[in-house]
Design a protein around this motif. Structure first.
Motif, PDB file in Angstrom:
ATOM      1  N   SER A 113       0.843  -1.192   0.000  1.00  0.00           N
ATOM      2  CA  SER A 113       0.000   0.000   0.000  1.00  0.00           C
ATOM      3  C   SER A 113       0.883   1.248   0.000  1.00  0.00           C
ATOM      4  O   SER A 113       2.035   1.213   0.461  1.00  0.00           O
ATOM      5  CB  SER A 113      -0.921   0.004   1.217  1.00  0.00           C
ATOM      6  OG  SER A 113      -0.170  -0.099   2.417  1.00  0.00           O
ATOM      7  N   PRO A 114       0.386   2.372  -0.533  1.00  0.00           N
ATOM      8  CA  PRO A 114       1.204   3.593  -0.614  1.00  0.00           C
ATOM      9  C   PRO A 114       1.691   4.056   0.758  1.00  0.00           C
ATOM     10  O   PRO A 114       0.966   3.975   1.753  1.00  0.00           O
ATOM     11  CB  PRO A 114       0.246   4.619  -1.231  1.00  0.00           C
ATOM     12  CG  PRO A 114      -0.765   3.794  -1.969  1.00  0.00           C
ATOM     13  CD  PRO A 114      -0.941   2.546  -1.150  1.00  0.00           C
ATOM     14  N   ILE A 115       2.928   4.521   0.794  1.00  0.00           N
ATOM     15  CA  ILE A 115       3.484   5.094   2.017  1.00  0.00           C
ATOM     16  C   ILE A 115       2.936   6.515   2.165  1.00  0.00           C
ATOM     17  O   ILE A 115       2.944   7.286   1.199  1.00  0.00           O
ATOM     18  CB  ILE A 115       5.022   5.126   1.945  1.00  0.00           C
ATOM     19  CG1 ILE A 115       5.570   3.700   1.833  1.00  0.00           C
ATOM     20  CG2 ILE A 115       5.610   5.833   3.166  1.00  0.00           C
ATOM     21  CD1 ILE A 115       7.059   3.639   1.567  1.00  0.00           C
ATOM     22  N   PRO A 116       2.438   6.888   3.334  1.00  0.00           N
ATOM     23  CA  PRO A 116       1.953   8.268   3.520  1.00  0.00           C
ATOM     24  C   PRO A 116       3.018   9.275   3.105  1.00  0.00           C
ATOM     25  O   PRO A 116       4.210   9.091   3.385  1.00  0.00           O
ATOM     26  CB  PRO A 116       1.668   8.331   5.022  1.00  0.00           C
ATOM     27  CG  PRO A 116       1.385   6.913   5.409  1.00  0.00           C
ATOM     28  CD  PRO A 116       2.288   6.071   4.550  1.00  0.00           C
ATOM     29  N   GLU A 117       2.595  10.320   2.423  1.00  0.00           N
ATOM     30  CA  GLU A 117       3.540  11.270   1.839  1.00  0.00           C
ATOM     31  C   GLU A 117       4.511  11.841   2.865  1.00  0.00           C
ATOM     32  O   GLU A 117       5.701  12.030   2.579  1.00  0.00           O
ATOM     33  CB  GLU A 117       2.771  12.396   1.152  1.00  0.00           C
ATOM     34  CG  GLU A 117       3.660  13.323   0.345  1.00  0.00           C
ATOM     35  CD  GLU A 117       2.870  14.276  -0.518  1.00  0.00           C
ATOM     36  OE1 GLU A 117       3.496  15.129  -1.175  1.00  0.00           O
ATOM     37  OE2 GLU A 117       1.620  14.168  -0.541  1.00  0.00           O
ATOM     38  N   ALA A 118       4.048  12.100   4.066  1.00  0.00           N
ATOM     39  CA  ALA A 118       4.905  12.694   5.093  1.00  0.00           C
ATOM     40  C   ALA A 118       6.027  11.757   5.536  1.00  0.00           C
ATOM     41  O   ALA A 118       7.024  12.203   6.105  1.00  0.00           O
ATOM     42  CB  ALA A 118       4.067  13.103   6.298  1.00  0.00           C
ATOM     43  N   ARG A 119       5.871  10.460   5.266  1.00  0.00           N
ATOM     44  CA  ARG A 119       6.869   9.474   5.698  1.00  0.00           C
ATOM     45  C   ARG A 119       7.776   9.022   4.562  1.00  0.00           C
ATOM     46  O   ARG A 119       8.652   8.179   4.766  1.00  0.00           O
ATOM     47  CB  ARG A 119       6.162   8.259   6.305  1.00  0.00           C
ATOM     48  CG  ARG A 119       5.376   8.560   7.575  1.00  0.00           C
ATOM     49  CD  ARG A 119       4.631   7.331   8.058  1.00  0.00           C
ATOM     50  NE  ARG A 119       5.523   6.191   8.235  1.00  0.00           N
ATOM     51  CZ  ARG A 119       5.109   4.930   8.391  1.00  0.00           C
ATOM     52  NH1 ARG A 119       3.810   4.663   8.373  1.00  0.00           N
ATOM     53  NH2 ARG A 119       5.976   3.953   8.545  1.00  0.00           N
ATOM     54  N   ARG A 120       7.588   9.564   3.371  1.00  0.00           N
ATOM     55  CA  ARG A 120       8.375   9.119   2.223  1.00  0.00           C
ATOM     56  C   ARG A 120       9.755   9.775   2.207  1.00  0.00           C
ATOM     57  O   ARG A 120       9.901  10.960   2.487  1.00  0.00           O
ATOM     58  CB  ARG A 120       7.652   9.463   0.922  1.00  0.00           C
ATOM     59  CG  ARG A 120       6.329   8.757   0.761  1.00  0.00           C
ATOM     60  CD  ARG A 120       5.617   9.226  -0.495  1.00  0.00           C
ATOM     61  NE  ARG A 120       4.233   8.763  -0.512  1.00  0.00           N
ATOM     62  CZ  ARG A 120       3.335   9.140  -1.404  1.00  0.00           C
ATOM     63  NH1 ARG A 120       3.678  10.002  -2.364  1.00  0.00           N
ATOM     64  NH2 ARG A 120       2.102   8.678  -1.342  1.00  0.00           N
TER      65      ARG A 120
END
Length: 201
Positions: free
Chosen positions: A142-149
């Motif tokens: 699943s996509p990684i939350p943008e703030a954690r990328r």
């Protein structure tokens, strides 16, 4: 078998960033078309591209793609910066099981220019399509939350280090913890918080 290299490297290098040369939706449609055409064995949309299979020049007409495949599982990654996609196909058909990884490169307008496939089957290192299917379908992509990328540069550096490790054992790879590797049909993780990918290659 190529799967640990391809899967990790592809995951680390094919990422979606804001300033893109190709649209994400276009690449999604192209990978959907690729998977559909593999089910039918149709190669007309692939025939104009330069093709390599297992690092050797070949033709799409003489490739595994020129036959219908009973695909049990597929997963695609989309790199909008490089206008490239990566698709993994797992085929457990008892007549001829395969695990196939294919990278395709496009122009910004969506014209296919290059296809690179890594095709594994019986006799390849740790090959076990059924085992690969079992573990691959349990992975969370699943996509990684943008703030954690991480940034693209950081992710690419991690992928490069992983690949360099195969020729230089002193290379330091920034493994995460916990970490597990899918090697053919074998999974290295035990579901523990201390699982490590820092194993002997």
């Amino acid at each position: 078998m190529w799967s640990p290299v391809v899967k990790l490297a592809a995951f680390l290098t094919l990422i979606h960033v804001a300033q893109a040369q190709c649209s994400y939706s276009m690449l999604q449609e192209l990978t959907k078309s690729y998977v559909s055409s593999r089910l039918a064995g149709q190669i007309s949309t692939l025939s104009t591209a330069v093709y390599t299979e297992n690092f050797k020049s070949s033709t799409i007409q003489n490739s595994v793609h020129a036959q219908p495949l009973r695909i049990d599982h597929n997963r695609s990654l989309h790199d909008t910066t490089q206008c490239a996609t990566y698709t993994e196909l797992i085929i457990t058909d008892s007549r001829h099981p395969y695990v196939i990884g294919t990278q395709m490169r496009y122009t910004p307008e969506g014209q296919l220019t290059q296809i690179d496939s890594l095709v594994t089957d019986a006799g390849d290192w740790l090959f076990n399509a059924t085992g690969t299917l079992y573990w691959a379908t349990r992975e969370d992509w699943s996509p990684i939350p943008e703030a954690r990328r991480d940034s693209r540069a950081v992710i690419k550096a991690g992928a490069d280090a992983y690949l360099d490790l195969f020729s230089n054992k002193s290379t330091v790879v920034p493994w995460g913890t916990p970490c597990a590797r899918l090697e053919g049909g074998s999974y290295t993780g035990q579901g523990r918080p201390t699982d490590s990918c820092n194993l002997v290659l």
